[in-house]
Design a protein around this motif. Structure first.
Motif, PDB file in Angstrom:
ATOM      1  N   CYS A  53      15.303  96.825 -35.672  1.00 43.94           N
ATOM      2  CA  CYS A  53      15.949  95.751 -36.432  1.00 43.94           C
ATOM      3  C   CYS A  53      15.368  95.762 -37.851  1.00 43.94           C
ATOM      4  CB  CYS A  53      15.675  94.396 -35.767  1.00 43.94           C
ATOM      5  SG  CYS A  53      16.193  93.011 -36.814  1.00 43.94           S
TER       6      CYS A  53
ATOM      7  N   SER B 277      15.978  88.866 -31.303  1.00 42.48           N
ATOM      8  CA  SER B 277      14.575  88.550 -31.580  1.00 42.48           C
ATOM      9  C   SER B 277      14.437  87.659 -32.806  1.00 42.48           C
ATOM     10  CB  SER B 277      13.764  89.830 -31.789  1.00 42.48           C
ATOM     11  OG  SER B 277      13.667  90.532 -30.574  1.00 42.48           O
ATOM     12  N   CYS B 278      15.212  87.944 -33.866  1.00 47.90           N
ATOM     13  CA  CYS B 278      15.019  87.177 -35.108  1.00 47.90           C
ATOM     14  C   CYS B 278      16.277  86.412 -35.538  1.00 47.90           C
ATOM     15  CB  CYS B 278      14.558  88.101 -36.239  1.00 47.90           C
ATOM     16  SG  CYS B 278      15.822  89.278 -36.780  1.00 47.90           S
TER      17      CYS B 278
ATOM     18  N   CYS C 129      20.610  90.142 -33.969  1.00 43.83           N
ATOM     19  CA  CYS C 129      19.330  90.472 -33.319  1.00 43.83           C
ATOM     20  C   CYS C 129      18.886  89.268 -32.497  1.00 43.83           C
ATOM     21  CB  CYS C 129      18.263  90.809 -34.361  1.00 43.83           C
ATOM     22  SG  CYS C 129      16.613  90.997 -33.656  1.00 43.83           S
TER      23      CYS C 129
ATOM     24  N   CYS D 129      13.156  92.319 -38.384  1.00 45.15           N
ATOM     25  CA  CYS D 129      11.936  91.951 -37.663  1.00 45.15           C
ATOM     26  C   CYS D 129      11.217  93.161 -37.074  1.00 45.15           C
ATOM     27  CB  CYS D 129      12.250  90.932 -36.559  1.00 45.15           C
ATOM     28  SG  CYS D 129      13.235  91.589 -35.208  1.00 45.15           S
TER      29      CYS D 129
HETATM   30 ZN   LIG Z   1      15.428  91.252 -35.555  1.00 46.95          ZN
END
Ligand SMILES: [Zn+2]
Lengths: 751, 146
Positions: B76, B22-23, B20, B79
């Motif tokens: 996800c 984002s995280c 991911c 997150c």
């Molecule tokens: Zn994530």
């Protein structure tokens, strides 16, 4: 010939061969030519020039001059042409090699009109040039529109003219455009009511309409008598000839400047360099497969669910576009697409969305392979109507565009902004009747060109900018339309609220419009869209898609009289007019976006809205200030800002509560993690072997291994015959009869 | 080495796993469908595409028909980022929209690194100067124009 070989002597055999060669009862489409988009081998002159020493810079100069010629001729033609669509820019001019391969096209316009034009030219060369009854001479000009002979759909017409130098054929000039009216069943050359190829009006394989640079009066008379709009047909034959002659004139000037051989080499060089560049770009795409599917919810006459599936595989220097698993053909509905139309969609996706930086010609297709079922909605046969084949074509643009974005997003070698799909439906009204100038007309409004754009990886999509099938065309001015035609725009080009693909970057918004017949006693409208039950334009990477769009009608009213009586009851808003129903005794209804041609009395109102471009990325990643800007511009509502984008703000000042918004968004992320189900568990409860009961589903069901469904039922063959749909009126009559019978039965009076 | 694939997905070439963006959490084998490592929610289309016309008055309201059109949201699991939305028919299996050839991906990235190409995510490539390779391999009389 085996019998003849044994029983005939050489002279007799030759005689039989000659007889057969000159007495073919019907030539028909040439399927090999139609399917083969590769350039012909170099001819002798090309081989000689390109095989030796040449000056690439001189070729560059020639290309620049040709480009200027085509663009200049485009402007001239746009000012002379009668076709309303071509005046909005739906047209292309181009130049071909002697063999018939497209070398260069005008930068503006819609390249699809000439993308398949190699085929009618090669057809003329193969079948007519050496036929003494036809032949090929300086000053000839040919016309075509049949989709199985290089046309796209029957309302489009193309023309081409051979260019000679000292008796040798050296090139061809060509023009293609949307003419519209062509004598089809309903005005405008296309419409939901078309039920067979013979309802589509004029179907022209290539034939000569001009000799010695003069339009033949007898042929012009025939063509004018074959359609409703005689002015358009007559004038535009001359304009098409003039456009080709202008290109010819400039080309001859270039021959004078550079010499014939250099020019011929230059034309060919364009094709070879573009093919090589397309190949180089395909080689750089990481190997793999991207897939997508889009559903169309109408045949134009009834609600059905039609699947378009596309798997795009980059492998071994090829880009393979596999369209198998789509729906079968419809025998009596106009949305079937010939293979050549699908190839146009592929070219448009590549040229407009993936490689917009290089000249747009079919040479870009060199590394492309397209696979379809042998017969189907995306590989139609001439037995079925194809007038509205833009429906499959536009879906192909979106599918291929999204697939290539998925394959290339992370690579350093990209030539356009990665973005979500552009809107892909046909939103506009078609019209027909007698104008205030007493002319018979039939055509389509320029609103067609007002598609909103998809959201980009780094910015929002544009509102109603241009269609997915052309980047440099116009929607036209309401005032110009009102001068020529008897209807007026009661609502014009006003953005519809909350009509954008939501996302980190939002897709562009579409405008609403309402039209009403004001001056004609004989007038009607039709519409040719889909996507009223199923969203046809998806977002990408977490962005949402577009909504669903009907046609709205207000009938049994003279809105002009009503406004005169009570002006305060009118507001230029579809939502207000439809929900508040301000005109007494009027009937208000919504209809799927495909509306068969119907008469429209003076003052009756027809309303539609353009769709929305797909959104890009997660809505929770959208910059709150962008949401507030959209709110202040009336693009989104306060409810949407709060409920979808999770912004906490002061409605009076539009000041964002930054900490509050961060908290609201974190709550939503937690809520997602709570309501989301792990994939393996989800598919166990979600996946079904068949479409939902009661849904008239057409096409493959499944991801990689399809089962074919026809009208919601599993097909017992993978090559089903074209589906023949019952007349919706018969279906309705049968329903009403059954109801009546049930009621009579209840009264003890049944059969 | 992380290789960007989409706005929210990367592939860690060393572990051959989806990641991911984002995280940073690893999600599943990059030789399989990335969706296998995500959470799924079938969203009621009316929550996103609200009816604009009064549903008590009209058959078509700008809201997709939930019996025909479903919206699958993929999140996800670490997150909650929404990585993809799939518009599909109720009951249709989710589409595997990206299938990578990891070996070719590795080959290409090593080649680009060796060529010194800027591999920053979504960096636009300039149109290469060499758009006019001479088909015959010759390029005579080059006048050195821009
Ligand atoms: Zn994530």
């Amino acid at each position: 010939m085996s019998l003849s070989d044994q029983t005939l002597n050489a002279a007799e055999r030759e005689k039989v061969q000659r007889f057969l060669a000159t007495n073919t009862p019907f030539i028909g489409p040439d399927w090999d030519l139609l399917r083969d988009h590769s350039a012909s081998p170099r001819d002798a002159c090309e081989a000689q020039v390109l095989g030796g020493a040449f000056n690439a810079d001189e070729f560059d100069d020639i290309r620049a001059s040709l480009q200027a010629t085509l663009d200049e001729s485009f402007d001239h033609t746009q000012n002379m042409i009668v076709s309303p669509a071509a005046r909005f820019g739906d047209m292309t001019l181009c130049i071909f090699t002697a063999s018939g391969d497209l070398s260069l096209a005008s930068t503006r316009g819609v390249m699809s009109f000439c993308a398949n034009a190699y085929y009618p030219i090669k057809y003329v060369r193969k079948y007519f040039e050496n036929d003494p009854s036809v032949g090929l001479r300086e000053g000839d000009c040919f016309i075509f529109n049949d989709p199985f002979y290089g046309g796209l759909h029957s309302p489009d017409q193309g023309s081409f003219l051979p260019i000679f130098h000292e008796g040798q054929l050296v090139a061809w000039a060509g023009i293609g455009l949307h003419e519209g009216e062509n004598g089809a069943k309903d005005p405008g050359g296309m419409g939901p009511n078309i039920e067979s190829p013979w309802d589509e009006g004029l179907k022209m394989p290539p034939f000569r309409f001009a000799e010695n640079y003069l339009v033949r009066r007898d042929i012009m008379n025939f063509l004018q008598n074959s359609c409703r709009d005689r002015r358009l047909m007559g004038a535009d034959l001359k304009v098409k000839l003039a456009a080709c002659m202008r290109i010819e004139k400039r080309l001859k000037e270039l021959i004078k400047e550079h010499g014939k051989d250099v020019l011929v080499g230059g034309l060919r060089h364009n094709i070879e360099t573009l093919s090589a560049e397309a190949q180089r770009r395909v080689n750089e795409i990481p190997e793999g497969t991207a897939r997508g599917q889009i559903f169309l919810d109408t045949t134009m006459r009834e609600d059905v669910l039609i699947r378009f599936h596309c798997a795009v595989t980059a492998k071994g220097g090829k880009l393979i576009i596999d369209m198998r698993g789509c729906a079968p053909q419809f025998a009596n509905r106009p949305i079937n697409a010939p293979y050549s139309s699908i190839r146009c969609g592929v070219l448009m996706a590549l040229a407009y969305f993936i490689w917009p930086d290089i000249p747009h010609t079919p040479a870009l297709l060199a590394p492309i392979e397209i696979i379809t079922d042998p017969e189907g909605l995306v590989s139609a046969t001439p037995d079925v109507p194809t007038a509205l084949n833009m429906q499959p074509l536009f879906k192909v643009i979106s599918l291929l565009h999204a697939a290539i974005v998925r394959l290339t997003f992370g690579t350093p070698l990209k030539y356009a902004n990665p973005m979500a799909p552009w809107f892909n439906q046909v939103v506009s009204f078609m019209y027909g009747g007698i104008t205030q100038h007493t002319e018979a007309v039939g055509n389509i409004c320029g609103d067609l060109n007002g598609f909103p754009g998809g959201a980009k990886w780094n910015d929002d999509g544009e509102h109603s900018l241009c269609p997915s099938f052309a980047v440099k065309v116009d929607i036209g001015e309401a005032e110009d339309v009102e001068e020529d035609l008897p209807f007026v725009y009661l609502v014009a080009k006003r953005l519809l609220l909350d009509n954008v693909g939501f996302g980190k970057f939002r897709g562009g918004g579409g405008y609403e419009f309402a039209i009403s017949n004001r001056y004609s006693d004989f007038w009607g409208f039709a519409a040719i869209g889909g996507g009223s039950k199923f969203s046809t334009t998806p977002g990408i990477f977490g962005g949402y898609g577009c909504s669903t769009y009907p046609v709205c009608r207000i009938k049994n009213v003279d809105v002009f009289e009503a406004i005169k009586r009570a002006p305060e009851r009118f507001q230029p808003s579809m939502i207000y007019l439809m929900n508040e129903q301000p005109f007494e005794n009027a009937t208000y209804d919504t209809h799927r976006a495909a509306l068969p041609f119907e008469m429209a009395a003076k003052g009756e109102v027809y309303l539609q809205s353009q769709g929305a471009g797909g959104g890009y990325g997660d809505v929770l990643d959208r910059d709150p200030e962008r949401v507030m800007k959209d709110l202040s511009e009336r693009v989104v509502s306060a409810d949407t800002a709060r409920e979808i984008f999770k912004i906490v703000f002061d409605e009076a000042t539009l000041a964002v509560d930054i900490a509050g918004t961060a908290r609201a968004r974190q709550q939503e992320r937690s809520a997602r993690m709570k309501r989301g189900i792990p994939y393996a568990e989800f598919v166990k409860q979600w996946n079904r072997d068949a479409p939902p009961p009661g849904v008239p589903y057409f096409g493959g069901w499944g991801t990689t291994d399809f089962k074919l469904f026809v009208d919601g039922k599993l097909s017992d063959t993978d090559r089903p015959r074209p589906v023949y749909m019952p007349d919706p009126k018969d279906v309705r009559i049968a329903q009403l009869e059954a109801q009546l019978e049930a009621q009579l039965h209840a009264l003890g009076q049944g059969k | 080495m992380d290789v960007t694939i989409t706005e929210y997905l990367a592939v860690d070439l060393d572990s051959e796993r989806w990641k991911c963006r984002s995280c940073g959490h690893l999600l599943g084998s990059a030789r399989a469908d990335y969706k296998h490592g995500l959470l799924v929610h079938a969203r009621n289309p009316a929550e996103i595409h609200k009816p604009m016309l009064d549903p008590t008055k009209y058959a078509y309201t700008y809201c997709p028909d939930p019996n025909w059109c479903a919206m699958l949201e993929f999140y996800c699991p670490h997150c909650g980022t929404m990585m993809e939305v799939e518009y599909t028919v109720p009951g249709h299996p989710p589409i595997c929209d990206i299938e990578l050839d990891l070996d070719d991906l590795k080959r290409k990235w090593l080649k680009w690194q060796a060529e010194g190409i800027d591999l920053a995510p979504a960096k636009l490539a300039k149109t290469p100067a060499a758009t006019k390779p001479a088909a015959c391999g010759h390029n005579h009389g080059q006048r050195g124009k821009a």
